[in-house]
Scaffold this active site. Structure first.
Site, PDB file in Angstrom:
ATOM      1  N   SER A  42       0.789  -1.230   0.000  1.00 52.40           N
ATOM      2  CA  SER A  42       0.000   0.000   0.000  1.00 52.40           C
ATOM      3  C   SER A  42       0.823   1.282   0.000  1.00 52.40           C
ATOM      4  CB  SER A  42      -0.949   0.013   1.202  1.00 52.40           C
ATOM      5  OG  SER A  42      -0.235  -0.070   2.419  1.00 52.40           O
TER       6      SER A  42
ATOM      7  N   LYS B 271     -12.392  -0.297  -1.089  1.00 52.22           N
ATOM      8  CA  LYS B 271     -11.484   0.443  -1.963  1.00 52.22           C
ATOM      9  C   LYS B 271     -12.098   0.526  -3.364  1.00 52.22           C
ATOM     10  CE  LYS B 271      -7.445  -0.222   0.932  1.00 52.22           C
ATOM     11  NZ  LYS B 271      -8.180  -0.622   2.157  1.00 52.22           N
TER      12      LYS B 271
ATOM     13  N   HIS C 196      -5.680  -3.855  -2.256  1.00 55.63           N
ATOM     14  CA  HIS C 196      -5.392  -2.835  -3.274  1.00 55.63           C
ATOM     15  C   HIS C 196      -5.258  -3.429  -4.670  1.00 55.63           C
ATOM     16  CE1 HIS C 196      -4.663   0.504  -0.433  1.00 55.63           C
ATOM     17  NE2 HIS C 196      -4.201  -0.445   0.359  1.00 55.63           N
TER      18      HIS C 196
END
Length: 411
Positions: free
Chosen positions: A201, A259, A229
């Site tokens: 990240s 996300k 992610h």
């Protein structure tokens, strides 16, 4: 009540953070999450519009009218809360539908949802491993992975970041040590788990899934990856590392709905037996109230939107390539990121804070990431892109970043 003790302790911690430029404050946005937002800026009479280059909502789904309408309808259909844990009264139709779609999207037999991605990691690792086991953890793994390992009480061996040679060495040494220590007849059979982020990240780089699979097979280890992610970002249709590399899946795949999916919650996908095991053994699943069914229904609708609009994933990837190349042409030492995360290393914590503040004044939200999130002396501007950023916006942002950095000789 010893309030002075508490006051003295917290005051010392906060004052130290301020001196070290690691003090955190909240930034308030007055508009929905999207590529353009309005933010309260200290000293300003009114909120100013900013280009948001800091969001994990990579596909910019949070503010799409049809998806907001679907969420609103879900609240009308299912109410505002779940009323209980999944194993008592909290399990509703939207939870099951979401899990079925997640399993299909990830190409797995089954899936289970958690209230957050953090809870998914903590609950899964502590369910799979105990104090007799060994966990091999990448040096740059997310805090939720680290905390899950701590809760498991397993022996933790940290290998160098993305260094497959060091990982293999660590496993060989651990196996040799285990052979040298003869277990008692009643000892529990030791498990070995390799756990890693899929996309890291703070640096935006990818785990080497093909090599991790090879090592796991060679040494009879379980392999777990966290695709927080990666989901919606990596691979031609956003299905993650296995799609990107064209390889098998890990034994355990963790992800988040907060996300690229632009909702809330976490999940684990894998074999049906693994999912049934987690339903029975994961404490962060068992001992918490279920996510609101309307939230599950909203996440399902957002996921289906992603599945039917793979062009958003490709547009995001094109934006990242364009932005990295633009920064590189200006002489900045940034990687050609394979994800949506682009780190711009500044070094000094105070300098990174100042650069972020100056960019905010110019209309760009790019946060300064500092110790302890990254190592001391590795403070950075962490840009993250959306599929809906235009090339003109990214060109203007590049100019602003370069001018701010060059004007103060940060790099």
């Amino acid at each position: 009540m010893n309030s002075k003790l508490l006051d003295d302790f917290t005051k010392d911690v906060l004052e130290t953070a301020k001196r070290n430029s690691t003090y955190r404050t909240l930034r308030t946005m007055e508009t929905p999450e999207s590529s353009h937002v309005k933010i309260c800026v200290a000293g300003a009479h009114a909120s100013s519009e900013q280009l948001l280059l800091a969001s994990n909502s990579y596909l910019d789904l949070a503010n799409i009218p049809e998806l907001k309408q679907a969420m609103a309808q879900a609240v009308l259909d299912w109410g505002t809360g779940s009323g209980g844990a999944r194993l008592t009264t909290g399990n509703k139709t939207p939870h099951n539908e979401l899990e079925n779609e997640l399993a299909k999207f990830k190409g797995e037999e089954a899936a289970i949802t958690f209230n957050t991605g953090y809870m998914a990691n903590v609950g899964t690792i502590s369910a799979l491993c105990g104090k007799s086991d060994i966990i091999f953890s990448d040096a740059l793994n997310h805090a939720s992975i680290i905390d899950g390992i701590r809760l498991s009480r397993a022996t933790c061996v940290v290998y160098k970041h993305n260094d497959m040679i060091d990982l293999e060495r660590a496993i060989q040494e651990s196996k040799a040590k285990a052979i040298g220590n003869e277990p008692s007849p009643n000892a529990t059979k030791q498990k070995m788990l390799i756990v890693t982020d899929a996309v890291f990240s703070m640096d935006g780089d990818l785990a080497n899934l093909p090599e991790l699979l090879r090592i796991a097979r060679t040494y009879n280890c379980l392999l777990m990856i966290d695709e927080a992610h990666a989901t919606g970002v990596i691979g031609q249709t956003g299905r993650g590392l296995a799609e990107h590399y064209g390889c098998e899946h890990a034994d355990v795949t963790v992800g988040t709905l907060s996300k690229a999916i632009a909702c809330e919650g976490g999940f684990v996908a894998g074999k049906k037996q693994l999912i049934e095991f987690l339903k029975n053994k994961s404490r962060s699943f068992i001992f918490t109230t279920a996510m609101a069914p309307a939230m599950a229904a909203g996440a399902l609708r957002n996921l289906q939107f992603l599945e039917s609009h793979p062009e958003r994933v490709l547009q995001l990837q094109e934006n990242v390539k364009f932005f990295c190349e633009a920064l590189q042409r200006e002489g900045l030492n940034v990687p050609q990121s394979p994800s949506a995360i682009i780190p711009i290393i500044i070094g000094d914590e105070a300098a990174a804070l100042n650069a972020s503040a100056r960019l905010l004044e110019r209309g760009y939200v790019i946060p300064a990431i500092r110790y302890p999130t990254v190592a001391k002396g590795q403070a950075r501007l962490r840009a993250s892109l959306m599929a809906t950023h235009t090339r003109e916006e990214l060109e203007r942002a590049t100019t602003a970043i370069v001018q701010v950095i060059r004007s103060t000789n940060y790099v």
